[in-house]
Design a protein around this motif. Structure first.
Motif, PDB file in Angstrom:
ATOM      1  N   LEU A   1     181.628  60.452  44.116  1.00  0.00           N
ATOM      2  CA  LEU A   1     182.679  60.358  45.133  1.00  0.00           C
ATOM      3  C   LEU A   1     182.367  59.250  46.118  1.00  0.00           C
ATOM      4  CD1 LEU A   1     183.310  64.130  45.973  1.00  0.00           C
ATOM      5  CD2 LEU A   1     184.591  62.661  44.425  1.00  0.00           C
ATOM      6  N   LEU A   2     183.402  58.764  46.729  1.00  0.00           N
ATOM      7  CA  LEU A   2     183.280  57.700  47.720  1.00  0.00           C
ATOM      8  C   LEU A   2     184.158  58.059  48.899  1.00  0.00           C
ATOM      9  CD1 LEU A   2     182.340  54.433  47.646  1.00  0.00           C
ATOM     10  CD2 LEU A   2     184.812  54.203  47.695  1.00  0.00           C
ATOM     11  N   VAL A   3     183.607  57.927  50.104  1.00  0.00           N
ATOM     12  CA  VAL A   3     184.401  58.233  51.282  1.00  0.00           C
ATOM     13  C   VAL A   3     184.551  56.975  52.117  1.00  0.00           C
ATOM     14  CG1 VAL A   3     182.497  58.938  52.774  1.00  0.00           C
ATOM     15  CG2 VAL A   3     184.752  59.981  53.084  1.00  0.00           C
ATOM     16  N   ALA A   4     185.675  56.841  52.817  1.00  0.00           N
ATOM     17  CA  ALA A   4     185.868  55.662  53.659  1.00  0.00           C
ATOM     18  C   ALA A   4     186.728  56.031  54.839  1.00  0.00           C
ATOM     19  CB  ALA A   4     186.542  54.560  52.855  1.00  0.00           C
ATOM     20  N   GLY A   5     186.365  55.453  55.979  1.00  0.00           N
ATOM     21  CA  GLY A   5     187.184  55.609  57.171  1.00  0.00           C
ATOM     22  C   GLY A   5     188.199  54.496  57.224  1.00  0.00           C
ATOM     23  N   CYS A   6     189.073  54.558  58.216  1.00  0.00           N
ATOM     24  CA  CYS A   6     190.119  53.536  58.281  1.00  0.00           C
ATOM     25  C   CYS A   6     190.543  53.361  59.723  1.00  0.00           C
ATOM     26  CB  CYS A   6     191.306  53.961  57.412  1.00  0.00           C
ATOM     27  SG  CYS A   6     192.577  52.707  57.310  1.00  0.00           S
ATOM     28  N   GLU A   7     191.081  52.166  59.977  1.00  0.00           N
ATOM     29  CA  GLU A   7     191.574  51.872  61.323  1.00  0.00           C
ATOM     30  C   GLU A   7     192.682  52.846  61.722  1.00  0.00           C
ATOM     31  OE1 GLU A   7     190.209  49.060  63.090  1.00  0.00           O
ATOM     32  OE2 GLU A   7     191.254  49.954  64.784  1.00  0.00           O
ATOM     33  N   ASP A   8     193.430  53.387  60.707  1.00  0.00           N
ATOM     34  CA  ASP A   8     194.553  54.275  61.027  1.00  0.00           C
ATOM     35  C   ASP A   8     194.112  55.720  61.214  1.00  0.00           C
ATOM     36  OD1 ASP A   8     193.899  55.046  58.530  1.00  0.00           O
ATOM     37  OD2 ASP A   8     195.825  54.555  57.600  1.00  0.00           O
ATOM     38  N   SER A   9     192.825  55.975  61.431  1.00  0.00           N
ATOM     39  CA  SER A   9     192.232  57.267  61.773  1.00  0.00           C
ATOM     40  C   SER A   9     192.206  58.267  60.624  1.00  0.00           C
ATOM     41  CB  SER A   9     192.937  57.915  62.984  1.00  0.00           C
ATOM     42  OG  SER A   9     194.148  58.526  62.567  1.00  0.00           O
ATOM     43  N   VAL A  10     192.704  57.882  59.425  1.00  0.00           N
ATOM     44  CA  VAL A  10     192.663  58.798  58.283  1.00  0.00           C
ATOM     45  C   VAL A  10     191.404  58.509  57.466  1.00  0.00           C
ATOM     46  CG1 VAL A  10     193.867  59.623  56.235  1.00  0.00           C
ATOM     47  CG2 VAL A  10     195.162  58.807  58.217  1.00  0.00           C
ATOM     48  N   VAL A  11     190.699  59.572  57.084  1.00  0.00           N
ATOM     49  CA  VAL A  11     189.512  59.426  56.240  1.00  0.00           C
ATOM     50  C   VAL A  11     189.917  59.769  54.820  1.00  0.00           C
ATOM     51  CG1 VAL A  11     187.183  60.229  55.824  1.00  0.00           C
ATOM     52  CG2 VAL A  11     188.035  60.049  58.159  1.00  0.00           C
ATOM     53  N   ARG A  12     189.595  58.891  53.877  1.00  0.00           N
ATOM     54  CA  ARG A  12     190.016  59.108  52.502  1.00  0.00           C
ATOM     55  C   ARG A  12     188.787  59.340  51.625  1.00  0.00           C
ATOM     56  NH1 ARG A  12     193.460  55.566  54.835  1.00  0.00           N
ATOM     57  NH2 ARG A  12     195.701  55.800  54.373  1.00  0.00           N
ATOM     58  N   LEU A  13     188.979  60.253  50.668  1.00  0.00           N
ATOM     59  CA  LEU A  13     187.922  60.560  49.708  1.00  0.00           C
ATOM     60  C   LEU A  13     188.421  60.160  48.338  1.00  0.00           C
ATOM     61  CD1 LEU A  13     185.145  62.074  49.327  1.00  0.00           C
ATOM     62  CD2 LEU A  13     186.525  64.056  48.743  1.00  0.00           C
ATOM     63  N   PHE A  14     187.616  59.342  47.622  1.00  0.00           N
ATOM     64  CA  PHE A  14     188.038  58.860  46.308  1.00  0.00           C
ATOM     65  C   PHE A  14     187.094  59.367  45.236  1.00  0.00           C
ATOM     66  CE2 PHE A  14     189.350  55.663  49.369  1.00  0.00           C
ATOM     67  CZ  PHE A  14     190.659  55.403  49.029  1.00  0.00           C
ATOM     68  N   ASP A  15     187.651  59.507  44.056  1.00  0.00           N
ATOM     69  CA  ASP A  15     186.810  59.644  42.874  1.00  0.00           C
ATOM     70  C   ASP A  15     186.491  58.225  42.441  1.00  0.00           C
ATOM     71  OD1 ASP A  15     185.529  60.179  40.607  1.00  0.00           O
ATOM     72  OD2 ASP A  15     187.115  61.403  39.685  1.00  0.00           O
ATOM     73  N   VAL A  16     185.217  57.966  42.074  1.00  0.00           N
ATOM     74  CA  VAL A  16     184.818  56.599  41.768  1.00  0.00           C
ATOM     75  C   VAL A  16     185.611  56.069  40.576  1.00  0.00           C
ATOM     76  CG1 VAL A  16     182.886  55.202  40.992  1.00  0.00           C
ATOM     77  CG2 VAL A  16     182.554  56.841  42.797  1.00  0.00           C
TER      78      VAL A  16
ATOM     79  N   HIS B   1     185.118  54.725  62.179  1.00  0.00           N
ATOM     80  CA  HIS B   1     184.194  53.693  61.724  1.00  0.00           C
ATOM     81  C   HIS B   1     183.090  54.227  60.847  1.00  0.00           C
ATOM     82  CE1 HIS B   1     185.243  49.854  63.729  1.00  0.00           C
ATOM     83  NE2 HIS B   1     185.999  50.657  64.468  1.00  0.00           N
ATOM     84  N   VAL B   2     182.836  55.521  60.894  1.00  0.00           N
ATOM     85  CA  VAL B   2     181.736  56.089  60.123  1.00  0.00           C
ATOM     86  C   VAL B   2     182.238  57.255  59.314  1.00  0.00           C
ATOM     87  CG1 VAL B   2     179.446  57.125  60.243  1.00  0.00           C
ATOM     88  CG2 VAL B   2     180.127  55.439  61.936  1.00  0.00           C
ATOM     89  N   ALA B   3     181.892  57.284  58.042  1.00  0.00           N
ATOM     90  CA  ALA B   3     182.164  58.453  57.220  1.00  0.00           C
ATOM     91  C   ALA B   3     180.995  58.593  56.264  1.00  0.00           C
ATOM     92  CB  ALA B   3     183.460  58.279  56.452  1.00  0.00           C
ATOM     93  N   ASP B   4     180.489  59.806  56.153  1.00  0.00           N
ATOM     94  CA  ASP B   4     179.314  59.973  55.290  1.00  0.00           C
ATOM     95  C   ASP B   4     179.264  61.399  54.776  1.00  0.00           C
ATOM     96  OD1 ASP B   4     177.092  59.316  53.915  1.00  0.00           O
ATOM     97  OD2 ASP B   4     175.848  58.869  55.661  1.00  0.00           O
ATOM     98  N   PHE B   5     178.578  61.553  53.631  1.00  0.00           N
ATOM     99  CA  PHE B   5     178.410  62.884  53.063  1.00  0.00           C
ATOM    100  C   PHE B   5     177.156  63.514  53.629  1.00  0.00           C
ATOM    101  CE2 PHE B   5     180.818  60.495  49.936  1.00  0.00           C
ATOM    102  CZ  PHE B   5     181.826  61.386  49.604  1.00  0.00           C
ATOM    103  N   THR B   6     177.158  64.836  53.780  1.00  0.00           N
ATOM    104  CA  THR B   6     175.923  65.526  54.137  1.00  0.00           C
ATOM    105  C   THR B   6     175.133  65.735  52.849  1.00  0.00           C
ATOM    106  OG1 THR B   6     176.971  67.654  53.875  1.00  0.00           O
ATOM    107  CG2 THR B   6     176.945  66.695  56.099  1.00  0.00           C
ATOM    108  N   SER B   7     173.899  66.190  53.033  1.00  0.00           N
ATOM    109  CA  SER B   7     173.008  66.210  51.874  1.00  0.00           C
ATOM    110  C   SER B   7     173.387  67.317  50.884  1.00  0.00           C
ATOM    111  CB  SER B   7     171.570  66.386  52.332  1.00  0.00           C
ATOM    112  OG  SER B   7     171.450  67.590  53.046  1.00  0.00           O
TER     113      SER B   7
END
Lengths: 836, 518
Positions: B94-109, B126-132
């Motif tokens: 999985l890949l996560v990304a933040g965005c200027e429009d305040s929505v956080v998106r999660l993608f399947d690679v 500006h920051v999006a991350d997975f926990t362990s």
């Protein structure tokens, strides 16, 4: 203060071997040269000293071979005697007392029983005029003979032995002095004088420096101060003499020598090039360049197979007639002054001081031999007068001998000083020092002192300089980089812009003291903090020394204004001081003792003391004339066990010092002398063999082995003499070979006689048997095949009776009889042969 | 008989960086591959899975590059505005990304469309991350808040409103699923525990924090902000350990080398610095063409990827062992005398008598001439073109030592003399050679004083030489003045501790050469 008589000041090696021309013996095996007060005999092949002919009481000024006996040599000395030696055995044969200060000696084959010596005109040492006199040696059996008659031959000669020479088998003698050449003919009893025009107004100094006469023809070669060589001919008349000029040397010709056949002329000078001129074809020359130092003398062996040159750096080079160096005999090199201090190499225990220009020499004190030269400057030495050379001025070893620091200096006229600091690391593989770091211009002015820190944790070097700073150099390890470790400057310090003159580390390396003119500053080398200053004006500090072992709380200093001060470092106050003009203060590294050399009214006194004790351990007044500037405590390889209180300070180490005249002296105690005497007895070996270390090693080994064997095989009886003395054997040997029985027969008999024979009881029994056997052989005409039988029997019987082995191998009666019988038998056998 | 000792060519110390193991290691990369992106590259993240693809966040898209491809393997373009912080999950799926429009998106690679959209922030994330534990997502936003989200439900778990400014960086712990750290423009770093509702530790960085990084052991925390990189000891309640100031512009990104022994920091001053993590000294430094915003190292340091403000992505791959040897891998063939030297490989037999031949030492041409005392010729040889000035100076020095420099310099024609003066013009002001060459220059002027004005070529050169020397004297005078100023400064700043005087040796050493020169 008590003067002690048990300790003597003695010369210890290192004397000049280049003072006078060396002599090669007629078999070319030995080389004789005067060395201080003795004559040394060297082997030309091994370079080892074979004999030290001692007997003269003053400087030996000449050595010549006895023309009537080639195994003897004359030596003359400044003590007014001429001594005749047997140099192969090292025995003094005769002493001729002349009672004049002798400057040189000359002999000729034609004048048997006459010596020619150069003595001063008036019998004083300071006389400027010299004459050549003939000494007729009296025939007398006494070992010491007074020589009465001296007849003057030439007046006003040069004291230089190279300026007198015999010509054409002793028909005439030629001498040169200044601008004049004088030739004296013995037959005519007439002398001719030839003089050169002075070239001084042209700026040429053409005075004579040396002379050599052709051995076969009437020709005299003279060397001149301007580098020219003149060959004089036709000089047996006043007017029509001629000379031709050879010129190669650019400086004075120091020495000239014709080879014995007269085919070549050898010359040498400051260029340190041996030039070989072909006689009559002078444009053909051979050169042997880069001999190391200025050539002072050349000698040629009587058979012409060897040349040798002595050099200004106390060296004798032995050269084959094919102009190739074959051996070098090197003495202790002493310049006019020792610029580096005397040091002891911690590894080899050798004395280290500056030697040849740009070199550091390692000199073994025990063997009186130079071990090796370390080239510090690593530049081609230019043999020319007036050229500024780099000189090694300072050197220091660290405590384990792993590092050596040297400072070389070259002061150019009218330009700045060039200084290089070099650090050398000891390489285990090559067993010598390898250059690690070169620091050009480490200071802006001369370096006055340098020392390594004795502490085992850091390798730290401190240098002080006249530019008012001291610098600390650290070995920086670049373990993270590819480069090897190198030295770099760690700290620069000073004190009120005063000039530091000396520095000293305490024994554990925790304190560092500098003498800044009148002030002593004590620093901590770990933090470079100034801990304290000590001062005792007036007078600048000359020497500083920390006490050792139990006296490590003391710091001693000497000043130029006759002060010896001792500070207590715990209280930072003066403990005591005495008014003494100490020229040198030296600490013994193995004890608390300190040696102070005080100069007083032209001579030097020595005091050995402990800083903590008020009374000196040892004192000696008037040690030598002049100031003592250099001294060193050298460790003994074997501790002495002297119980006398006054000589205990010499137990662990030995004090060497250099006098003003550059003589290396030391102190010797009674116990040491006894030991030396004992060891010299041990060293008595067969004189016909050169005593090489190899020989000593093997010889001793063999001896020991023999002893051991003797002990093993023959515990009861000593070795019995071989049976040469027996009448039977003599008889046997006397009979002509062609009448003897076959060798194999005699051989077995002979071998048997050498065997450790069985007991007398058995011997008693033997003859009966053997007689029987021999009789049976007698019957047998070709008894050769059976001859082994009796022998086998003998072996067998010996095996049967091994216990009774102790008999002597002297031919017993039985054996003698047998031998005689063999003879008889043999003759009969021979006659039988003749019959048929 | 000793052999001729050749002229000693002095080796002058090389200025500049020393060759260390580190420089060797970090220099061992190939020339960079550059890829142009659409906008400033704000984040680079390596996939933990084997081919180690990496996601590059720039402008409104995230490109995924393969380890050796210069074209993107995959592109995510479903962003309305600038994307931030494209990061892989620890399983690389999985890949996560933040965005200027305040929505956080999660993608399947492998997919294209967002699997989940996390809406809840009011400003740019500006920051999006997975926990362990892989089930939660941490996001930090410009609305001063940070959130924890549940992936399966896409619901907000907790919202922390403790910062008082933009939160521009954050990192989750790899060892504990509940711990994470955020860094904000309010100069503070805060450590949160998901099990409690507020921060457990606060550290003051004194500058807006741009980047935070956990050490692999997670006992230490590194933060970057302003020109400073600071290291904090988490086990001692966030005590500052060291503060590093090696950049002269804001430090934007931090990264650890594969073995954790080296810390890398990238800055707007176009440099990447490599620190030793035991003594925090800079051991190496990279130089780039533009301000750096993002930096990532492939596992095992196989490549260094740097993203810059001008949208250029620079990728450096490590040299393989064959390439390391390069063209010099095969030893170059020396000219051999195989044809001429017969019996080269002959080994002496047992009873052979071996006649040893001393090795003939090779002397340089000028040494041969010096050996024969041909001083002028030796100087000519040393002055030949394309000889190192060190050699020429060494020969001049040797001649001076022999006292024959004057003879060697005298009696030259115009061409020879101009060659000599040319050399002097080139080297007389070099502090390494000045002491020797000043003497030589003086000698030349003395010798050729009488013939000045006869040759225009030489005259022109002499005028040039004069100008050069005058300029150098002015320069040295200026230096002396500066030295005097420095001395007063040092004297006033040093604590008054008498007696000790430290010397600034290197500068004064050079100046002394020209003191007293006409």
């Amino acid at each position: 203060m008590v003067e002690h008589t048990g300790i003597r000041v003695v010369h210890r090696g290192g004397s000049k071997i280049n003072f006078r021309e060396p002599v090669i013996t007629s078999d070319s095996r030995f080389l004789l040269c005067g060395s201080g007060e003795s004559v040394k005999v060297y082997s030309t092949s091994t370079e080892e000293c074979v004999h030290d002919l001692q007997g003269h009481t003053d400087l030996v000024t000449g050595v010549v071979l006895n023309p009537s006996n080639h195994l003897q040599a004359y030596s003359c000395s400044a003590d007014g005697t001429v001594r005749l030696w047997d140099f192969t055995d090292g025995i003094l044969i005769k002493t001729f007392i002349i009672r004049y200060h002798i400057f040189s000696i000359h002999v000729s084959e034609k004048h048997v029983g006459v010596l020619f010596v150069v003595v001063p005109m008036a019998n004083e040492k300071g006389s400027e005029l010299f004459q050549l006199v003939a000494v007729h040696l009296p025939r007398s059996g006494d070992p010491e003979v007074e020589v009465g008659e001296l007849s003057a031959v030439l007046c006003d000669v040069s004291p230089n032995p190279g300026a007198v020479s015999f010509g054409t088998g002793g028909e005439y003698i030629a001498a040169a002095k200044g601008l004049q050449l004088e030739v004296f003919f013995f037959k005519k009893q007439k002398s001719y004088r030839f003089s050169l025009k002075s070239g001084m107004n042209k700026g040429i100094n053409n005075s004579f420096t040396c002379i050599s006469c052709h051995p076969k023809e009437d020709c005299i070669a003279t060397g001149h101060a301007d580098g020219k060589i003149r060959l004089w001919r036709n000089f047996n008349q006043k007017k029509e003499y001629t000379y031709s000029t050879l010129h190669w040397h650019h400086n004075a010709v120091n020495t000239l020598r014709f080879t014995p056949e007269g085919t070549n002329l050898l010359s040498g000078g400051i260029e340190s090039v041996l030039v070989q001129w072909r006689y009559t074809q002078e444009n053909q020359k051979d050169f042997l360049p880069r001999l190391g130092a200025a050539i002072t003398h050349i000698a040629v062996s009587p058979d012409g197979s060897l040349f040798c040159t002595s050099h200004a750096d106390n060296k004798i080079t032995i050269i084959l007639s094919s102009v190739k160096v074959s051996a070098i005999i090197q003495g202790l090199v002493k310049d006019d002054c020792v610029r580096t201090d005397l040091m002891i190499d911690p590894r080899s225990k050798a004395l280290v001081l500056n030697g040849k220009p740009g070199h550091l020499q390692f000199y073994s004190l025990h063997r009186d031999k130079q071990l090796y030269n370390l080239d510090i400057v690593q530049q081609e030495y230019i043999h020319e007068q007036g050229v500024d050379q780099f000189q090694v001025v300072k050197a220091a070893f660290d405590t384990h001998g792993d590092w050596l620091a040297t400072v070389e200096e070259r002061r150019q006229k009218s330009s700045e000083l060039e200084i290089n600091l070099k650090l050398w690391s000891y390489d285990e593989q090559t067993q010598s020092f390898v250059l690690n770091t070169t620091v050009t211009a480490p200071h802006e002015d001369q370096i006055t002192a340098m020392c390594f820190s004795p502490s085992p944790e850091t390798t730290l070097l401190v240098t002080t300089s006249l530019d008012g700073h001291f610098k600390a150099w650290l070995l920086a390890d670049h373990s993270d980089t590819e480069e090897s470790a190198s030295w770099s400057c760690d700290f620069v310090g000073g004190y009120h812009l005063l000039k530091p003159g000396c520095c000293c580390f305490s024994a554990d390396g925790s304190l560092l003291a500098f003498g800044f003119q009148e002030v002593v500053t004590v620093w901590s080398p770990t933090s470079w903090e100034l801990l304290t200053t000590l001062s005792q004006p007036p007078g600048a500090v000359r020497d500083l020394c920390f006490g050792r072992l139990s006296c490590s709380k003391y710091l001693l200093g000497t000043s130029t204004k006759n002060q010896l001060c001792c500070w207590n470092l715990l209280t930072c106050s003066l403990e005591w001081n005495t008014p003494m003009d100490v020229s040198l203060l030296q600490a013994d590294p193995f004890s608390e003792n300190m040696a102070a050399f005080c100069s007083q009214s032209g001579s030097t006194d020595l005091f050995v003391f402990k800083p903590s004790e008020p009374r000196p351990l040892f004192s000696k007044k008037a040690l030598c004339t002049g100031k003592v500037e250099r001294a060193i405590f050298a460790p003994r390889d074997q501790m002495l066990e002297s119980s006398e209180e006054y000589s205990q300070w010499l137990n662990r180490s030995q004090l060497y010092f250099l006098t003003q005249h550059m003589d290396l002296m030391t102190f010797s105690t009674k116990t040491e002398e006894d030991r030396l005497l004992a060891s010299s007895k041990q060293l008595m070996v067969d004189d016909s063999v050169a005593i090489t270390p190899f020989y000593l090693l093997l010889g001793r080994h063999k001896q020991q082995q023999q002893e051991k064997q003797e002990l093993l095989t023959n515990p009861l009886a000593e070795r019995t003499p071989l049976p040469q003395g027996s009448i039977a054997i003599k008889e046997l040997l006397d009979t002509p070979a062609h009448v003897l029985p076959s060798a194999s027969f005699l051989c077995s008999m002979f071998v048997r006689s050498l065997l450790v024979s069985s007991s007398s009881a058995r011997v008693e029994k033997e003859p009966a048997e053997e007689e029987m056997k021999s009789e049976s052989e007698e019957v047998d005409s070709d008894g050769e095949a059976d001859l082994f039988q009796p022998k086998q029997e003998l072996w067998g019987s010996a095996a049967q009776d091994p216990v009774e082995e102790s008999g002597a191998p002297v031919l017993t009666k039985a054996q003698e009889r047998e031998l005689r019988r063999v003879k008889k038998l043999d003759l009969s056998w021979l006659s039988s042969l003749l019959d048929c | 008989m000793a052999s001729f000792k050749p002229t000693k060519i002095q080796i002058y110390p090389q200025l500049g960086a020393k060759v260390t193991q580190d420089t060797l290691y970090w220099k061992n990369y190939k020339a960079p591959v550059q890829v142009k992106e659409f906008g400033a590259i704000t984040n680079i993240d390596f996939s933990p899975l084997a081919p180690h693809n990496y996601a590059v966040t720039a402008s409104t898209r995230i490109h995924i590059y393969g380890p050796f491809s210069q074209e993107p393997v995959k592109t995510f373009t479903r962003f309305k505005d600038t994307a931030y912080s494209g990061r892989f999950r620890s399983d690389g799926q999985l890949l996560v990304a933040g965005c200027e429009d305040s929505v956080v998106r999660l993608f399947d690679v492998s997919g294209k469309v967002a699997l989940r959209m996390f809406k809840g922030h009011t400003k740019a994330v500006h920051v999006a991350d997975f926990t362990s534990d892989c089930y939660h997502i941490l996001t930090c936003s410009d609305d001063y808040t940070c959130c924890l989200w549940d992936i399966p439900n896409s619901t907000e778990l907790t919202k922390y409103k403790e910062h008082s400014d933009y939160i521009r960086c954050g990192a989750t712990s790899k060892l504990n699923k509940d711990l994470f750290v955020t860094g904000s423009y309010d100069h503070t770093l805060k450590m949160f525990d998901a099990r409690v509702q507020k921060s457990v530790m606060t550290m003051d960085h004194n500058h807006p924090v741009e980047s935070v990084l956990f050490y692999p052991s997670e006992g230490l925390l590194v933060s970057a902000g302003g020109r400073y990189v600071k290291v904090w000891d988490l086990l001692k309640r966030g005590q500052p350990l060291v503060s590093l100031k090696n950049h002269h512009k804001t430090v934007t990104c931090l990264c650890l080398s594969g073995n954790g022994q080296r810390l890398l920091s990238a800055s707007l001053d176009r440099h990447v610095k490599v620190y030793n993590t035991t003594n925090y000294k800079v051991v190496h430094s990279f130089d780039y063409t533009a301000s750096i915003l993002s930096l990532a190292l492939a596992p095992e340091d196989e490549s260094v990827v740097v993203g810059m403000t001008n949208g250029i992505l620079s990728i450096k791959h490590r040299k393989t062992s064959e390439e390391k040897q390069g063209p010099t891998g095969q030893p170059r063939r020396q000219p051999v005398f195989r044809v001429f030297v017969k019996g080269r490989n002959c080994v002496p037999k047992q009873d052979d008598f071996l006649v040893s031949k001393s090795a003939k030492s090779h002397l340089a041409k000028y040494d041969k001439q010096l050996k024969r005392f041909n001083v002028s010729k030796a100087l000519d040889t040393a002055l030949e073109k394309n000889r190192k000035p060190e050699i020429t100076v060494a020969v001049i020095k040797e001649l001076d030592r022999r006292g024959t420099l004057k003879n060697a310099l005298a009696g030259r024609d115009e061409q020879n003399l101009s060659q000599l003066v040319n050399f002097l013009i080139g080297n007389v002001v070099d502090p390494r050679f000045a002491p020797v060459l000043v003497t030589a220059t003086e000698m030349i002027l003395d010798i050729y004083k009488a013939v000045v004005g006869q040759s225009s070529v030489v005259d022109r050169q002499l005028v040039r030489l004069q100008e050069l020397v005058e300029r150098e004297i002015d320069y040295q005078q200026d230096l002396l003045e500066v030295l005097g100023m420095l001395d007063t400064l040092f004297a006033s700043t040093l604590p008054r501790k008498e007696e000790v005087c430290r010397e600034h040796a290197p500068v004064s050493y050079e100046i002394s050469y020209f003191r007293g020169y006409p």
